[in-house]
Motif scaffolding. Structure first.
Motif, PDB file in Angstrom:
ATOM      1  N   UNK A  73     -41.663 -13.252 -59.159  1.00 29.78           N
ATOM      2  CA  UNK A  73     -41.228 -14.019 -57.995  1.00 29.78           C
ATOM      3  C   UNK A  73     -42.073 -15.278 -57.792  1.00 29.78           C
ATOM      4  N   UNK A  74     -42.962 -15.564 -58.751  1.00 27.63           N
ATOM      5  CA  UNK A  74     -43.823 -16.738 -58.701  1.00 27.63           C
ATOM      6  C   UNK A  74     -44.761 -16.717 -57.494  1.00 27.63           C
ATOM      7  N   UNK A  75     -45.322 -15.526 -57.196  1.00 24.04           N
ATOM      8  CA  UNK A  75     -46.333 -15.384 -56.153  1.00 24.04           C
ATOM      9  C   UNK A  75     -47.666 -15.202 -56.871  1.00 24.04           C
ATOM     10  N   UNK A  76     -48.488 -16.263 -56.943  1.00 32.14           N
ATOM     11  CA  UNK A  76     -49.761 -16.143 -57.662  1.00 32.14           C
ATOM     12  C   UNK A  76     -50.712 -15.173 -56.958  1.00 32.14           C
ATOM     13  N   UNK A  77     -51.718 -14.754 -57.706  1.00 35.10           N
ATOM     14  CA  UNK A  77     -52.710 -13.811 -57.187  1.00 35.10           C
ATOM     15  C   UNK A  77     -53.298 -14.312 -55.875  1.00 35.10           C
ATOM     16  N   UNK A  78     -53.281 -13.433 -54.886  1.00 35.92           N
ATOM     17  CA  UNK A  78     -53.804 -13.753 -53.557  1.00 35.92           C
ATOM     18  C   UNK A  78     -54.578 -12.546 -53.053  1.00 35.92           C
ATOM     19  N   UNK A  79     -55.726 -12.784 -52.457  1.00 29.88           N
ATOM     20  CA  UNK A  79     -56.507 -11.695 -51.875  1.00 29.88           C
ATOM     21  C   UNK A  79     -56.171 -11.550 -50.400  1.00 29.88           C
ATOM     22  N   UNK A  80     -56.024 -10.297 -49.974  1.00 30.96           N
ATOM     23  CA  UNK A  80     -55.759  -9.954 -48.576  1.00 30.96           C
ATOM     24  C   UNK A  80     -56.861  -8.997 -48.132  1.00 30.96           C
ATOM     25  N   UNK A  81     -57.498  -9.310 -47.013  1.00 27.47           N
ATOM     26  CA  UNK A  81     -58.594  -8.490 -46.504  1.00 27.47           C
ATOM     27  C   UNK A  81     -58.298  -8.082 -45.072  1.00 27.47           C
ATOM     28  N   UNK A  82     -58.392  -6.788 -44.807  1.00 30.78           N
ATOM     29  CA  UNK A  82     -58.252  -6.313 -43.429  1.00 30.78           C
ATOM     30  C   UNK A  82     -59.527  -6.670 -42.693  1.00 30.78           C
ATOM     31  N   UNK A  83     -59.415  -7.451 -41.612  1.00 29.87           N
ATOM     32  CA  UNK A  83     -60.624  -7.873 -40.891  1.00 29.87           C
ATOM     33  C   UNK A  83     -61.331  -6.702 -40.210  1.00 29.87           C
ATOM     34  N   UNK A  84     -62.638  -6.790 -40.153  1.00 31.35           N
ATOM     35  CA  UNK A  84     -63.437  -5.750 -39.505  1.00 31.35           C
ATOM     36  C   UNK A  84     -63.012  -5.567 -38.055  1.00 31.35           C
TER      37      UNK A  84
END
Length: 148
Positions: A73-84
């Motif tokens: 789907x052409x979604x490049x690598x992305x980091x997702x972090x749940x905030x503290x």
């Protein structure tokens, strides 16, 4: 791969964007359609997840960060972090109402046993993923790494 006990999605597993089940949005695969590769053990555990429709995710033990991509789907690598702050809010809410949520939002490592990971991620998609602005990326699953 085992279904998440805390899953709210039909089929118990979910990965993708938005809230529409389709090849281009949310994928709700059966457990046997998802591959989880457990590399290492204990504090050195890394988990690579491959799901239908091109979804891939990578987790590292102890981290609230999940790297997600979908080359189809052409979604490049992305980091997702749940905030503290979200984790603290959930903990405070549980304490206030006297409940215990075994699996709060984000990534819960080593529960109910060593090598287990519960993933409950729901965050805004990044602007460079060409999706409607209000869409969210979601992962909802439980992985058990045997022998870790």
């Amino acid at each position: 791969m085992t279904p998440a006990e805390s899953s709210l999605w039909p089929g118990n597993l979910a990965i993708g964007v938005g809230d529409i089940q389709s090849n281009q949005f949310i994928t709700t695969p059966a457990p046997d359609q998802v591959q989880a590769r457990c590399i290492g053990a204990g504090d050195n555990l890394t988990i690579g997840i491959t799901a239908p429709n091109g979804w891939n995710a990578l987790l590292t033990h102890g981290s609230q960060t999940i790297a997600i991509e979908n080359r189809e789907l052409d979604y490049p690598l992305q980091e997702f972090t749940t905030p503290q702050s979200a984790l603290d809010s959930e903990s405070e809410s549980n304490n206030k109402f006297g409940t215990t949520d075994l699996f709060p939002p984000g990534v819960t490592w080593d529960l109910p046993q060593l090598g287990d990971v519960e993933i409950q991620l729901s965050q805004k998609t990044p602007p460079h993923w060409q999706i409607r602005a209000r869409e969210r990326v979601t992962i909802d699953m439980h992985v058990r790494c045997e022998g870790t």
